[in-house]
Structure formats: C-alpha cells, structure tokens
Design a protein around this motif. Structure first.
Motif, PDB file in Angstrom:
ATOM      1  N   VAL A  30       0.867  -1.162   0.000  1.00 12.60           N
ATOM      2  CA  VAL A  30       0.000   0.000   0.000  1.00 12.60           C
ATOM      3  C   VAL A  30       0.914   1.224   0.000  1.00 12.60           C
ATOM      4  CG1 VAL A  30      -1.763   1.274   1.278  1.00 12.60           C
ATOM      5  CG2 VAL A  30      -1.766  -1.225   1.293  1.00 12.60           C
ATOM      6  N   GLU A  31       0.793   2.082  -1.024  1.00  9.79           N
ATOM      7  CA  GLU A  31       1.591   3.300  -1.102  1.00  9.79           C
ATOM      8  C   GLU A  31       1.008   4.359  -0.178  1.00  9.79           C
ATOM      9  OE1 GLU A  31       4.382   4.135  -2.893  1.00  9.79           O
ATOM     10  OE2 GLU A  31       4.577   2.151  -3.779  1.00  9.79           O
ATOM     11  N   ASN A  32       1.852   5.018   0.614  1.00  8.78           N
ATOM     12  CA  ASN A  32       1.453   6.103   1.506  1.00  8.78           C
ATOM     13  C   ASN A  32       0.172   5.772   2.280  1.00  8.78           C
ATOM     14  OD1 ASN A  32       3.574   7.771   0.471  1.00  8.78           O
ATOM     15  ND2 ASN A  32       2.314   8.078  -1.334  1.00  8.78           N
ATOM     16  N   PRO A  33       0.218   4.715   3.101  1.00 10.13           N
ATOM     17  CA  PRO A  33      -1.008   4.266   3.775  1.00 10.13           C
ATOM     18  C   PRO A  33      -1.561   5.289   4.758  1.00 10.13           C
ATOM     19  CG  PRO A  33       0.913   3.218   4.732  1.00 10.13           C
ATOM     20  CD  PRO A  33       1.399   3.995   3.537  1.00 10.13           C
ATOM     21  N   TYR A  71      15.979  -0.187  -2.581  1.00  8.43           N
ATOM     22  CA  TYR A  71      15.352  -0.300  -3.893  1.00  8.43           C
ATOM     23  C   TYR A  71      15.107   1.105  -4.434  1.00  8.43           C
ATOM     24  CZ  TYR A  71      14.460  -5.268  -3.113  1.00  8.43           C
ATOM     25  OH  TYR A  71      14.612  -6.610  -2.890  1.00  8.43           O
ATOM     26  N   HIS A  72      15.286   1.256  -5.732  1.00  5.48           N
ATOM     27  CA  HIS A  72      15.107   2.558  -6.366  1.00  5.48           C
ATOM     28  C   HIS A  72      13.733   2.636  -7.011  1.00  5.48           C
ATOM     29  CE1 HIS A  72      15.801   5.780  -9.373  1.00  5.48           C
ATOM     30  NE2 HIS A  72      16.586   6.264  -8.436  1.00  5.48           N
ATOM     31  N   LYS A  73      12.977   3.658  -6.664  1.00  3.97           N
ATOM     32  CA  LYS A  73      11.672   3.903  -7.289  1.00  3.97           C
ATOM     33  C   LYS A  73      11.815   5.147  -8.162  1.00  3.97           C
ATOM     34  CE  LYS A  73       6.738   4.284  -6.428  1.00  3.97           C
ATOM     35  NZ  LYS A  73       6.355   3.183  -7.286  1.00  3.97           N
ATOM     36  N   GLY A  74      11.681   4.946  -9.460  1.00  2.34           N
ATOM     37  CA  GLY A  74      11.885   6.032 -10.408  1.00  2.34           C
ATOM     38  C   GLY A  74      10.743   7.031 -10.425  1.00  2.34           C
ATOM     39  N   VAL A  75      11.102   8.268 -10.757  1.00  2.23           N
ATOM     40  CA  VAL A  75      10.144   9.346 -10.959  1.00  2.23           C
ATOM     41  C   VAL A  75      10.380   9.847 -12.377  1.00  2.23           C
ATOM     42  CG1 VAL A  75       9.502  11.682 -10.273  1.00  2.23           C
ATOM     43  CG2 VAL A  75      10.064   9.986  -8.533  1.00  2.23           C
ATOM     44  N   GLY A  76       9.399   9.671 -13.239  1.00  2.00           N
ATOM     45  CA  GLY A  76       9.569  10.079 -14.625  1.00  2.00           C
ATOM     46  C   GLY A  76      10.195   8.975 -15.465  1.00  2.00           C
ATOM     47  N   VAL A  97      10.863  15.455 -14.655  1.00  2.00           N
ATOM     48  CA  VAL A  97       9.652  15.747 -13.867  1.00  2.00           C
ATOM     49  C   VAL A  97      10.014  15.857 -12.389  1.00  2.00           C
ATOM     50  CG1 VAL A  97       8.080  14.546 -15.447  1.00  2.00           C
ATOM     51  CG2 VAL A  97       9.085  13.301 -13.548  1.00  2.00           C
ATOM     52  N   THR A  98       9.083  16.401 -11.632  1.00  2.00           N
ATOM     53  CA  THR A  98       9.177  16.407 -10.180  1.00  2.00           C
ATOM     54  C   THR A  98       8.145  15.409  -9.667  1.00  2.00           C
ATOM     55  OG1 THR A  98       9.908  18.691 -10.037  1.00  2.00           O
ATOM     56  CG2 THR A  98       8.833  17.794  -8.085  1.00  2.00           C
ATOM     57  N   GLY A  99       8.535  14.593  -8.703  1.00  2.00           N
ATOM     58  CA  GLY A  99       7.589  13.621  -8.152  1.00  2.00           C
ATOM     59  C   GLY A  99       7.929  13.268  -6.726  1.00  2.00           C
ATOM     60  N   GLU A 100       6.894  12.922  -5.984  1.00  2.00           N
ATOM     61  CA  GLU A 100       7.049  12.564  -4.578  1.00  2.00           C
ATOM     62  C   GLU A 100       6.917  11.056  -4.415  1.00  2.00           C
ATOM     63  OE1 GLU A 100       5.492  15.199  -1.095  1.00  2.00           O
ATOM     64  OE2 GLU A 100       3.926  13.746  -1.604  1.00  2.00           O
ATOM     65  N   VAL A 101       7.798  10.477  -3.611  1.00  2.10           N
ATOM     66  CA  VAL A 101       7.757   9.042  -3.325  1.00  2.10           C
ATOM     67  C   VAL A 101       7.627   8.877  -1.814  1.00  2.10           C
ATOM     68  CG1 VAL A 101       9.003   6.849  -3.444  1.00  2.10           C
ATOM     69  CG2 VAL A 101       9.130   8.465  -5.355  1.00  2.10           C
ATOM     70  N   GLY A 102       6.659   8.065  -1.401  1.00  2.00           N
ATOM     71  CA  GLY A 102       6.441   7.854   0.021  1.00  2.00           C
ATOM     72  C   GLY A 102       6.695   6.419   0.438  1.00  2.00           C
ATOM     73  N   VAL A 103       6.216   6.091   1.612  1.00  2.00           N
ATOM     74  CA  VAL A 103       6.363   4.755   2.192  1.00  2.00           C
ATOM     75  C   VAL A 103       5.399   3.793   1.510  1.00  2.00           C
ATOM     76  CG1 VAL A 103       6.082   3.393   4.305  1.00  2.00           C
ATOM     77  CG2 VAL A 103       7.028   5.705   4.430  1.00  2.00           C
ATOM     78  N   SER A 104       5.856   2.566   1.275  1.00  2.00           N
ATOM     79  CA  SER A 104       4.974   1.469   0.879  1.00  2.00           C
ATOM     80  C   SER A 104       5.043   0.431   1.984  1.00  2.00           C
ATOM     81  CB  SER A 104       5.442   0.829  -0.429  1.00  2.00           C
ATOM     82  OG  SER A 104       5.243   1.706  -1.498  1.00  2.00           O
ATOM     83  N   VAL A 105       3.894  -0.119   2.347  1.00  2.00           N
ATOM     84  CA  VAL A 105       3.857  -1.084   3.449  1.00  2.00           C
ATOM     85  C   VAL A 105       2.772  -2.119   3.171  1.00  2.00           C
ATOM     86  CG1 VAL A 105       2.292   0.349   4.822  1.00  2.00           C
ATOM     87  CG2 VAL A 105       3.786  -1.257   5.981  1.00  2.00           C
ATOM     88  N   THR A 106       3.029  -3.365   3.585  1.00  2.00           N
ATOM     89  CA  THR A 106       2.002  -4.387   3.440  1.00  2.00           C
ATOM     90  C   THR A 106       0.876  -4.098   4.436  1.00  2.00           C
ATOM     91  OG1 THR A 106       3.282  -5.836   4.917  1.00  2.00           O
ATOM     92  CG2 THR A 106       3.517  -6.222   2.569  1.00  2.00           C
ATOM     93  N   ALA A 107      -0.299  -4.594   4.139  1.00  2.00           N
ATOM     94  CA  ALA A 107      -1.469  -4.338   4.975  1.00  2.00           C
ATOM     95  C   ALA A 107      -1.294  -4.944   6.364  1.00  2.00           C
ATOM     96  CB  ALA A 107      -2.711  -4.914   4.306  1.00  2.00           C
ATOM     97  N   GLY A 108      -1.920  -4.319   7.352  1.00  2.14           N
ATOM     98  CA  GLY A 108      -1.947  -4.879   8.694  1.00  2.14           C
ATOM     99  C   GLY A 108      -1.074  -4.189   9.713  1.00  2.14           C
ATOM    100  N   THR A 133      10.981  14.114  -2.231  1.00  2.00           N
ATOM    101  CA  THR A 133      10.655  14.637  -3.552  1.00  2.00           C
ATOM    102  C   THR A 133      11.880  14.628  -4.454  1.00  2.00           C
ATOM    103  OG1 THR A 133       8.956  16.056  -2.595  1.00  2.00           O
ATOM    104  CG2 THR A 133       9.717  16.617  -4.810  1.00  2.00           C
ATOM    105  N   ALA A 134      11.746  13.970  -5.597  1.00  2.00           N
ATOM    106  CA  ALA A 134      12.764  14.011  -6.650  1.00  2.00           C
ATOM    107  C   ALA A 134      12.369  15.157  -7.568  1.00  2.00           C
ATOM    108  CB  ALA A 134      12.804  12.683  -7.401  1.00  2.00           C
ATOM    109  N   LYS A 135      13.286  16.107  -7.771  1.00  2.00           N
ATOM    110  CA  LYS A 135      12.914  17.348  -8.454  1.00  2.00           C
ATOM    111  C   LYS A 135      13.376  17.417  -9.899  1.00  2.00           C
ATOM    112  CE  LYS A 135      12.557  19.942  -4.214  1.00  2.00           C
ATOM    113  NZ  LYS A 135      12.987  21.048  -3.409  1.00  2.00           N
ATOM    114  N   LEU A 136      12.661  18.218 -10.650  1.00  2.00           N
ATOM    115  CA  LEU A 136      12.943  18.524 -12.044  1.00  2.00           C
ATOM    116  C   LEU A 136      14.323  19.175 -12.183  1.00  2.00           C
ATOM    117  CD1 LEU A 136      11.651  18.923 -14.953  1.00  2.00           C
ATOM    118  CD2 LEU A 136      10.952  21.168 -14.123  1.00  2.00           C
ATOM    119  N   ASP A 137      15.002  18.891 -13.290  1.00  2.00           N
ATOM    120  CA  ASP A 137      16.258  19.536 -13.695  1.00  2.00           C
ATOM    121  C   ASP A 137      17.490  19.107 -12.898  1.00  2.00           C
ATOM    122  OD1 ASP A 137      15.124  20.895 -15.820  1.00  2.00           O
ATOM    123  OD2 ASP A 137      14.656  22.663 -14.610  1.00  2.00           O
ATOM    124  N   ASN A 138      17.441  17.994 -12.192  1.00  2.00           N
ATOM    125  CA  ASN A 138      18.651  17.479 -11.568  1.00  2.00           C
ATOM    126  C   ASN A 138      19.477  16.808 -12.666  1.00  2.00           C
ATOM    127  OD1 ASN A 138      20.363  15.348 -10.122  1.00  2.00           O
ATOM    128  ND2 ASN A 138      19.607  16.590  -8.436  1.00  2.00           N
TER     129      ASN A 138
END
Length: 195
Positions: A30-33, A71-76, A97-108, A133-138
């Motif tokens: 679950v992303e950003n529970p 683990y790497h979670k890509g943005v864009g 692009v700019t994008g936000e990555v949060g916590v992922s967690v299994t249910a429970g 937040t991974a930002k644009l233009d890096n």
C-alpha cells in the motif's frame, strides 16, 4: 523522527550497474497508507473488575527484524544514450519531472507509519522520511563506452525492512502478530546502468 534526508549526489554509487533497478517482489504493498483506526478488543469473557486484575497500558508495537536492500523507485521516464562511436563519450542526463515518493507497506500495520519509521531509524541508525521529492532539472553525467548504451533513472531510494506489528490491550492480551514489509524513503538520487 530524525531530520529529513537531502539529495546529495556525492552519496551516489561510483559504479554503473549492468541491469535496471530491481523492483520489490511484494505485490500487496500500500503506497502512503492512511493510519488505521484503533482496533477494538472484545474479550471472550467479560472482564472481571477486581483490584488485583492485571492492567497494561494499551499501545501499538512495531519491532524491526530484518534490514533489507535499498530499492530505487523512479520518478519520470528512463533516459538513455547510445554511443555509436569507437571512443568513450560523455552522456549527460537531466530529470524531466518532479515527483514525490512515500512509504509502501504491506497491509496490517498496527499504529502509525511515523512510529514504524522511528523504530527502524533507532534500530539501524539511519535517517528515513515518510516522503521525499525528486525534483525537475537534476543533472548527472557518466562515461559511455563505445557501442554501449548508458541508462539513467532519477528517483528515490527506499530501504526495505521486515518487522512485527501488534497491539497490546488494557487486559495485557495482544492482537495477532503480523509480519510487515515496508519500503521507506532514504534518499533521492540517480540509478545508472549500461547495456
């Protein structure tokens, strides 16, 4: 919770990988529970109100057990550059692009994500964040050998952790203990590979 990690390119790996980043193997994340509601406990027998009855302070418990890989979670999109020459060439990549990555967690998970993060930080002496937040233009540059393709993906590295989550009730009984897998942001950066 510890201070929020910042994006620093000096922490990036100095070697270029030979394959794209691994994806987490769990499919029930679950992303950003949202915080779960406090469970209610219904004992099999009504409690007996006696002066010597056992009492515990009701609370959620999270115990980190296994520190996993990052683990790497890509943005864009993934950026690629093929060097068709007979000499090494310099490839430069820019995040698009700019994008936000949060916590992922299994249910429970009993209790809050922030409490879980605090326990992981304390056990492994790391700085984590609920969101980065991974930002644009890096930008990043890498040497591309002749007849090879350099690939770059910008995003957020997340630390995998497995732990146990449960609730202690006022009568000192506990809920069922659940194994929880989480991926928590640790830093922003590039993942590079060559093929």
């Amino acid at each position: 919770m510890a201070s929020v990690p910042t994006a620093v390119t000096a922490d990036e790996p100095t070697t270029v990988n030979t394959a794209p980043p691994e994806e987490p193997e769990e499919t029930d994340l679950v992303e950003n529970p949202e915080p779960e509601q406090e469970p209610t406990f219904k004992p099999e027998k009504p409690p007996v109100d006696t002066p010597d009855a056992e009492y515990c302070s009701p609370r959620n418990v999270y115990i980190p057990k296994t520190k996993g890989k990052r683990y790497h979670k890509g943005v864009g999109p993934t950026n690629s550059n093929y060097n068709g020459t007979s000499r090494t060439a310099r490839s430069s990549f820019v995040s698009e692009v700019t994008g936000e990555v949060g916590v992922s967690v299994t249910a429970g998970l009993s209790g809050s994500v922030s409490a879980m993060i605090a326990e992981i930080e304390a056990k492994y002496e790391v700085n984590l964040s609920a969101k980065l937040t991974a930002k644009l233009d890096n930008t990043i540059a890498v040497d591309t050998p002749p007849k090879k393709t350099s690939n770059a993906r910008y995003g957020v590295y997340r630390l995998k952790n497995t732990g146990i989550s449960y609730r202690i009730y006022s009568n000192c009984q506990t809920s069922a203990k659940k194994t929880i897998t989480s991926y928590t942001p640790i830093r922003v950066g590039w993942y590079l590979w060559e093929d």
